[in-house]
Write a protein that holds these residues in place. Structure first.
Motif, mmCIF file in Angstrom:
data_model
loop_
_atom_site.group_PDB
_atom_site.id
_atom_site.type_symbol
_atom_site.label_atom_id
_atom_site.label_comp_id
_atom_site.label_asym_id
_atom_site.label_seq_id
_atom_site.Cartn_x
_atom_site.Cartn_y
_atom_site.Cartn_z
ATOM 1 N N SER A 116 0.872 -1.257 -0.008
ATOM 2 C CA SER A 116 -0.161 -0.004 0.083
ATOM 3 C C SER A 116 0.960 1.161 0.038
ATOM 4 O O SER A 116 1.885 1.074 0.686
ATOM 5 N N ILE A 253 -13.682 1.580 5.937
ATOM 6 C CA ILE A 253 -12.528 0.870 5.394
ATOM 7 C C ILE A 253 -12.367 -0.344 6.012
ATOM 8 O O ILE A 253 -11.903 -1.509 5.372
ATOM 9 N N PHE A 269 -3.886 -0.998 -0.964
ATOM 10 C CA PHE A 269 -4.488 0.571 -0.888
ATOM 11 C C PHE A 269 -3.470 1.590 -1.498
ATOM 12 O O PHE A 269 -2.357 1.619 -1.095
ATOM 13 N N THR A 287 -6.564 3.746 6.973
ATOM 14 C CA THR A 287 -6.777 2.134 6.563
ATOM 15 C C THR A 287 -6.452 1.162 7.387
ATOM 16 O O THR A 287 -7.024 -0.102 7.282
#
Length: 859
Positions: A116, A253, A269, A287
């Motif tokens: 991510s 999320i 992500f 997140t």
């Protein structure tokens, strides 16, 4: 008597300052990415020429307090990772982009490695392409699976306009790939007949957190094939997810990650953000997963001329005879008019819906006197419009039929408005990040751009236009959000249990506060435990328990009384102050009077309006009381105390003022009978003792005015230190508070459970109150004005206020502040910076334009 001040914007008033414009050059290079030149780029005037034309004649040049020049910057190229499909690179090249910037290639590399990543670079630096390249390549791979959808991607945008704009961009970029990439928008505007196709066949779904929360996650079995193949989740403009809204999105999320895991997916992500402090920390908090950071902007940038503009004094006098400056609204309307006459394509960013409507209306009237064809080249753009109205404005903007636009933050967030020459910002937007984001809307064609910040007449704006280093020599802010807020977490635990029974193993995903909340949710009969799992057992939808934007209930419908036509909506939290009986409401350039606000309609609250043309605007006034529920932390400040804890606030809109358009002169006041509202939240407060009052030479007759003035100014200055805007916070000052038994000033979060703003105030209190004292002391007015201690939103009509006593009181208070207080570490917020912070406000209906008398945080 308690004196209170609640959030919203202020009006305009200050003593004149003779300031010679100064030009500095700094290598900031944060905001601009030149793309290909337009065909008529050669005839565009330089930004300096445009500014000179705006200041020609009269006294306009004296209104510029500072001019900043940001020189052009060259870019740095790289090559795409070799794992990106050749077809995708060819499509990118077909769009005219031969090589990526270095930061784009770095971000793509992380994405393909399954890591991510947050891309935190300037406006127009190509963040979209940085995540689209790996996403499109992966979707192309997935299209070769037997079912044609072996990989999917989800795109989250804070606004519908940005999602629609991104779909257009993706569709155009991916056109050479044929049907391999099938983008589709799935939001409240998506026709019912299209939704099943999106669920079954789209492999790049663009939506917003609201639709994810209310539509997709509760119906996850219907999205099973999409979620099972989910490889990437793109979170665009992630810096906007702050405060209570950001905390809600963080929990949404986590619910998404939980369901993906049930279907066997573990998406990467990809986050895009404006430049911000510690973006990886903020993205990780949002997140819940480790996030890599790409923050070195390698894109080129055109020249930017940035002017700070202070409106002039008028001959009018405000409350208590205070000097009054021309409003930022009127000044911005003039600038937008002049830019349109010059043929300069411009956007005026306005903090409120009403302000956007009013600026467009004034500009249209003045343009009609110049050329009858010009008024149709200017329009307003804001939230609350019907979908077809928004789409029509977006098409007009893209086609170039519109020359000037008065817009709320809906157009700040990445919507492609290429070809703009100038941006006018009506009032400091709340954060340096948002300021640069808005300024970066201009200059996208590689030419120079002009940005003008027009100061409102309030302490913060006045401070900034006379202290340019606070804007141009300070880093941008970090993002504040608190997913563990029990008012945020509890309804999401219920929603998650409705999606799939909760177990002990889920508690780690939702954070350490989750386990403690489960018994309370059981006791409230919201969840029931069976074996090792918790179940949602009610008939209603669990997702409907919360409004993730923190707006406090279903929107109030605005209906034309004579025809029954729906004009739009207003947030429930703002309704008491903005669509009360007798309120003036603007919509698409038309003026309406509210005939009746019906809060008890069984089908939802309704404001019945009728078209009218009153020569005034309306401003609500309210009263506020506060009680201390629990003190979490307190430290001595000399003999006084600085405290942080939980409070209960009771607020009631009690009347409204009618003010002349443009001048703001008060014409009269009308009483209202609206129910009070209570709020349990978090607050910072400080007390002073009799000895401190004696040292400050503040006698009992002066005490109320000194506290009240210090409260007003401190609320005005807090957005420089906490990621908030005025209407996110409120305040109350009391000469003798029953809970502290001392003179006390409170500043509180305007959201249930708190949003982290008062907590940030507690940990930066020495810097915050020092700036507050300086703002009051440096103002040249005699007895207080809107630039220092007055607020037109004050529930007590700015009475009493004592400017000089407030300065003496703050001086004594700060002498007792612990030397290390500005270095206190907040254990719950690792991103607490040593430099001032502030925040961009959400596009709430009429937030600063029709606040309550006490400036209620929710209005």
């Amino acid at each position: 008597m308690a004196f209170n001040h609640l959030p919203a914007g202020m009006h305009d008033a200050l003593e004149p300052l003779s300031v010679t414009p100064v030009t500095h050059s700094v290598p900031m290079a944060k905001n601009h990415r030149p793309s290909r030149l337009t065909e008529n780029a050669g005839v565009r005037p330089s930004p300096r020429t445009v500014l000179d034309r705006l200041t020609a004649g009269g006294s306009r040049s004296s209104r510029i307090t500072h001019t900043e020049h940001l020189p052009p910057r060259a870019g740095s190229h790289a090559v795409w990772p070799d794992r990106i499909r050749a077809e995708v690179i060819a499509a990118i090249q077909a769009a005219g982009i031969e090589h990526p910037w270095t930061h784009q290639a770095q971000a793509a590399e992380h994405a393909l490695d399954g890591e991510s990543v947050v891309i935190a670079t300037g406006t127009a630096s190509g963040k979209s392409l940085a995540y689209l390249a790996p996403v499109l390549s992966t979707l192309l791979d997935g299209s070769e699976a037997p079912n044609g959808r072996g990989a999917t991607a989800l795109y989250l945008s804070p606004t519908k306009a940005l999602a629609a704009d991104q779909r257009r961009a993706v569709k155009a970029l991916a056109a050479p790939l044929g049907n391999a990439v099938r983008p589709a928008v799935y939001d409240g505007d998506t026709p019912v007949e299209e939704r099943e196709w999106v669920r079954q066949y789209a492999n790049y779904v663009l939506t917003n957190p609201d639709m994810l929360h209310l539509g997709i996650l509760p119906s996850h079995p219907r999205w099973a094939s999409f979620l099972r193949a989910l490889r990437f989740v793109v979170i665009d403009e992630c810096h906007t997810y702050r405060g209570v809204f950001g905390s809600h999105v963080a929990q949404v999320i986590r619910r998404l990650r939980r369901l993906c895991a049930r279907y066997g997916a573990n998406p990467v992500f990809l986050l895009a953000s404006a430049t911000s402090a510690e973006p990886a920390v903020s993205a990780g908090r949002l997140t819940g997963v480790p996030v890599h950071e790409v923050a070195d902007d390698a894109s080129p940038r055109g020249e930017l001329v940035f002017a700070l503009w202070e409106p002039p004094l008028t001959e009018l006098h405000g409350e208590k005879g205070a000097p009054v400056r021309r409003t930022a609204t009127a000044e911005t309307a003039d600038l937008l008019t002049d830019l349109t006459v010059q043929g300069v394509r411009s956007v005026a960013f306005v903090r409120s819906r009403r302000g956007a409507e009013l600026i467009a209306l004034i500009a249209q009237e003045r343009l009609a006197a110049v050329d009858r064809s010009l008024p149709q080249r200017v329009a307003a753009y804001r939230g609350g419009y019907l979908p077809e109205e928004r789409r029509a404005l977006e098409r007009a903007l893209h086609s170039g039929r519109l020359l000037g636009l008065a817009a709320t933050t809906a157009l700040e967030l990445g919507v492609d408005v290429s070809g703009l020459d100038a941006v006018v910002i009506a009032g400091y937007p709340g954060t340096r990040a948002s300021l640069w984001q808005q300024a970066g809307r201009a200059g996208r064609s590689g030419e120079g751009a002009l940005a003008v910040l027009v100061a409102r007449d309030d302490p913060l704006d006045t401070y900034l236009v006379h202290h340019p280093d606070a804007l141009f020599r300070q880093p941008v802010e970090s993002t504040v959000l608190d997913p563990s807020n029990p008012y945020v977490l509890a309804p999401h635990l219920c929603a998650a249990a409705a999606e799939a029974p909760l177990t002990d193993t889920d508690m780690e995903l939702f954070g350490p506060a989750a386990a403690d909340l489960m018994p309370q949710l059981e006791a409230a009969n919201l969840l029931r435990r069976r074996g090792r799992s918790w179940y949602w057992t009610r008939r209603e939808r669990a997702a409907d328990l919360t409004d993730i934007r923190g707006e406090g209930g279903r929107p109030v419908q605005i209906v034309e009384a004579d025809t029954g036509r729906l004009l739009g909506t207003v947030d429930a939290s703002a309704a008491h102050a903005s669509v009360h009986d007798g309120a003036v409401h603007l919509h698409q350039g038309r003026t309406y009077l509210v005939r009746h606000l019906d809060l008890d309609d069984p089908h939802g609250a309704v404001a019945l309006v009728e078209e009218a043309n009153p020569p005034y605007s309306t401003t609500a006034r309210d009263t506020t009381a506060i009680s201390v529920l629990e003190t979490d932390t307190e430290i001595p400040w000399g003999e006084g105390r600085l405290c942080f804890g939980s409070v209960e606030v009771t607020n009631q809109v009690v009347s409204f003022l009618r003010r002349k358009l443009i001048t703001g002169e008060v014409l009269g006041e009308t009483k209202l009978d609206l129910p009070p509202r209570t709020l349990r939240t978090r607050a910072v407060w400080w007390t002073v003792t009799e000895d401190q009052l004696d040292a400050a030479r503040v006698n009992p007759e002066q005490l109320g005015g000194a506290l009240h003035a210090a409260e007003h100014a401190s609320i005005g200055m807090l957005p420089l230190f906490a990621t908030c805007d005025r209407w996110d916070i409120g305040g109350v000052s009391v000469p003798l508070h029953p809970d502290t038994l001392l003179p006390t000033v409170f500043v509180y979060d305007g959201h249930p459970g708190g949003a982290g703003f008062a907590e940030r105030a507690f940990y930066t209190a020495r810097q915050w109150l020092t700036a507050t004292r300086e703002a009051i002391a440096s103002c040249e007015c005699e007895a207080g004005c809107p630039s220092c201690v007055q607020s037109p939103k004050c529930g007590n009509g700015n009475d009493p206020l004592n400017k000089r006593a407030a300065v003496r009181l703050l001086t004594v208070l700060l002498k007792g502040a612990p030397i290390d207080s500005e270095n206190l570490e907040n254990p719950d917020d690792p991103a607490t910076p040593a430099t001032p912070d502030a925040r961009d406000a959400p596009d709430v209906s009429d937030a600063p334009e029709s606040p309550g008398a006490s400036e209620s945080p929710s209005e």
